[in-house]
Design an enzyme around this catalytic site. Structure first.
Site, PDB file in Angstrom:
ATOM      1  N   HIS A  40     -10.212  -5.110  -3.832  1.00  0.00           N
ATOM      2  CA  HIS A  40      -8.931  -5.371  -3.178  1.00  0.00           C
ATOM      3  C   HIS A  40      -9.146  -5.792  -1.747  1.00  0.00           C
ATOM      4  O   HIS A  40     -10.126  -5.423  -1.107  1.00  0.00           O
ATOM      5  CB  HIS A  40      -8.007  -4.148  -3.238  1.00  0.00           C
ATOM      6  CG  HIS A  40      -8.606  -2.888  -2.695  1.00  0.00           C
ATOM      7  ND1 HIS A  40      -9.490  -2.098  -3.407  1.00  0.00           N
ATOM      8  CD2 HIS A  40      -8.442  -2.282  -1.491  1.00  0.00           C
ATOM      9  CE1 HIS A  40      -9.829  -1.055  -2.675  1.00  0.00           C
ATOM     10  NE2 HIS A  40      -9.221  -1.149  -1.505  1.00  0.00           N
ATOM     11  N   MET A  41      -8.181  -6.565  -1.276  1.00  0.00           N
ATOM     12  CA  MET A  41      -8.158  -6.993   0.120  1.00  0.00           C
ATOM     13  C   MET A  41      -6.909  -6.411   0.762  1.00  0.00           C
ATOM     14  O   MET A  41      -5.817  -6.514   0.199  1.00  0.00           O
ATOM     15  CB  MET A  41      -8.138  -8.526   0.194  1.00  0.00           C
ATOM     16  CG  MET A  41      -8.076  -9.088   1.600  1.00  0.00           C
ATOM     17  SD  MET A  41      -8.193 -10.897   1.580  1.00  0.00           S
ATOM     18  CE  MET A  41      -9.954 -11.116   1.353  1.00  0.00           C
ATOM     19  N   HIS A  42      -7.087  -5.759   1.907  1.00  0.00           N
ATOM     20  CA  HIS A  42      -5.948  -5.260   2.680  1.00  0.00           C
ATOM     21  C   HIS A  42      -5.456  -6.378   3.597  1.00  0.00           C
ATOM     22  O   HIS A  42      -6.257  -6.996   4.302  1.00  0.00           O
ATOM     23  CB  HIS A  42      -6.361  -4.102   3.591  1.00  0.00           C
ATOM     24  CG  HIS A  42      -6.843  -2.868   2.890  1.00  0.00           C
ATOM     25  ND1 HIS A  42      -6.079  -1.724   2.789  1.00  0.00           N
ATOM     26  CD2 HIS A  42      -8.025  -2.577   2.288  1.00  0.00           C
ATOM     27  CE1 HIS A  42      -6.771  -0.783   2.158  1.00  0.00           C
ATOM     28  NE2 HIS A  42      -7.962  -1.280   1.842  1.00  0.00           N
ATOM     29  N   ASN A  50     -13.057  -3.042   2.004  1.00  0.00           N
ATOM     30  CA  ASN A  50     -13.983  -1.930   2.114  1.00  0.00           C
ATOM     31  C   ASN A  50     -14.897  -1.887   0.894  1.00  0.00           C
ATOM     32  O   ASN A  50     -14.446  -2.139  -0.223  1.00  0.00           O
ATOM     33  CB  ASN A  50     -13.208  -0.609   2.214  1.00  0.00           C
ATOM     34  CG  ASN A  50     -12.352  -0.541   3.473  1.00  0.00           C
ATOM     35  OD1 ASN A  50     -12.754  -1.026   4.527  1.00  0.00           O
ATOM     36  ND2 ASN A  50     -11.177   0.049   3.370  1.00  0.00           N
ATOM     37  N   VAL A 109     -10.649   3.271  -3.731  1.00  0.00           N
ATOM     38  CA  VAL A 109     -10.223   2.796  -5.056  1.00  0.00           C
ATOM     39  C   VAL A 109     -11.198   1.714  -5.487  1.00  0.00           C
ATOM     40  O   VAL A 109     -11.355   0.701  -4.790  1.00  0.00           O
ATOM     41  CB  VAL A 109      -8.779   2.254  -5.031  1.00  0.00           C
ATOM     42  CG1 VAL A 109      -8.405   1.690  -6.399  1.00  0.00           C
ATOM     43  CG2 VAL A 109      -7.792   3.346  -4.614  1.00  0.00           C
ATOM     44  N   ASP A 121       0.842  -1.194   0.000  1.00  0.00           N
ATOM     45  CA  ASP A 121       0.000   0.000   0.000  1.00  0.00           C
ATOM     46  C   ASP A 121       0.881   1.250   0.000  1.00  0.00           C
ATOM     47  O   ASP A 121       1.899   1.321   0.689  1.00  0.00           O
ATOM     48  CB  ASP A 121      -0.910  -0.007   1.228  1.00  0.00           C
ATOM     49  CG  ASP A 121      -2.057   0.970   1.112  1.00  0.00           C
ATOM     50  OD1 ASP A 121      -3.208   0.535   0.991  1.00  0.00           O
ATOM     51  OD2 ASP A 121      -1.795   2.202   1.150  1.00  0.00           O
TER      52      ASP A 121
HETATM   53  P1  DGP Z   1      -9.634   1.517   0.147  1.00  0.00           P
HETATM   54  O1  DGP Z   1      -9.830   2.677   1.053  1.00  0.00           O
HETATM   55  O2  DGP Z   1     -10.080   0.203   0.808  1.00  0.00           O
HETATM   56  O3  DGP Z   1     -10.241   1.718  -1.211  1.00  0.00           O
HETATM   57  O4  DGP Z   1      -8.072   1.354  -0.018  1.00  0.00           O
HETATM   58  C1  DGP Z   1      -7.367   1.849  -1.085  1.00  0.00           C
HETATM   59  C2  DGP Z   1      -5.904   1.794  -0.719  1.00  0.00           C
HETATM   60  O5  DGP Z   1      -5.154   1.950  -1.906  1.00  0.00           O
HETATM   61  C3  DGP Z   1      -5.449   2.869   0.239  1.00  0.00           C
HETATM   62  O6  DGP Z   1      -4.963   2.269   1.430  1.00  0.00           O
HETATM   63  C4  DGP Z   1      -4.317   3.589  -0.488  1.00  0.00           C
HETATM   64  C5  DGP Z   1      -3.981   2.646  -1.601  1.00  0.00           C
HETATM   65  N1  DGP Z   1      -3.583   3.280  -2.841  1.00  0.00           N
HETATM   66  C6  DGP Z   1      -4.221   4.277  -3.519  1.00  0.00           C
HETATM   67  N2  DGP Z   1      -3.571   4.590  -4.634  1.00  0.00           N
HETATM   68  C7  DGP Z   1      -2.485   3.769  -4.687  1.00  0.00           C
HETATM   69  C8  DGP Z   1      -1.417   3.611  -5.616  1.00  0.00           C
HETATM   70  O7  DGP Z   1      -1.326   4.276  -6.635  1.00  0.00           O
HETATM   71  N3  DGP Z   1      -0.473   2.680  -5.321  1.00  0.00           N
HETATM   72  C9  DGP Z   1      -0.549   1.908  -4.181  1.00  0.00           C
HETATM   73  N4  DGP Z   1       0.426   1.011  -3.994  1.00  0.00           N
HETATM   74  N5  DGP Z   1      -1.550   2.018  -3.295  1.00  0.00           N
HETATM   75  C10 DGP Z   1      -2.502   2.945  -3.545  1.00  0.00           C
END
Ligand code: DGP
Length: 114
Positions: free
Chosen positions: A101-103, A88, A97, A31
């Site tokens: 996706h899974m964190h 989320n 985003v 992330d």
């Molecule tokens: P969510 O809030 O669940 O949609 O999480 C989206 C996550 O994506 C957030 O923790 C930040 C991450 N993120 C956003 N843009 C980018 C990117 O360009 N590259 C990476 N590696 N992570 C990103």
């Protein structure tokens, strides 16, 4: 591929990503704004906007994300200490985003669920 999707661009190497795992169906990368020592995002390569958009017949994609996250947790040595998996969905769920996706979060004591 969704031309406006940042995660699709990482899949396509159109923008850089700190990729930690890849196979035919999944990609995992760190992330950009980590909330814990381990903060990896695991995504399907195919564009699916959110949990709401996973076709019922393709629900196995959720299991594949989980299995990948579990393996990454083990590889990072946090499987026994513990970790958190988060998906989320939409605005009030905190999704920013809109590519499924899974964190995977771990490496410190996690508290609360916001
Ligand atoms: P969510 O809030 O669940 O949609 O999480 C989206 C996550 O994506 C957030 O923790 C930040 C991450 N993120 C956003 N843009 C980018 C990117 O360009 N590259 C990476 N590696 N992570 C990103």
């Amino acid at each position: 591929m969704n031309a406006n999707c940042i995660f699709c661009k990482i899949v396509d190497r159109a923008i850089p990503g700190d990729i930690v795992y890849e196979d035919d169906e999944l990609l995992a990368f760190n992330d950009v704004s980590p909330q814990a020592p381990v903060h990896v995002l695991i995504i399907p390569k195919v564009h699916i906007a959110s949990v709401n958009d996973v076709p019922e017949g393709d629900a196995i994609v959720i299991a594949k994300l989980t299995t990948c996250a579990r393996a990454l947790a083990k590889a990072r040595g946090i499987d026994e200490s513990g970790y958190r998996l988060i998906m989320n969905c939409n605005a009030e769920g905190g999704q920013t985003v809109f590519h499924l996706h899974m964190h995977l979060l771990g490496g410190r004591q996690l508290r609360g669920l916001g």
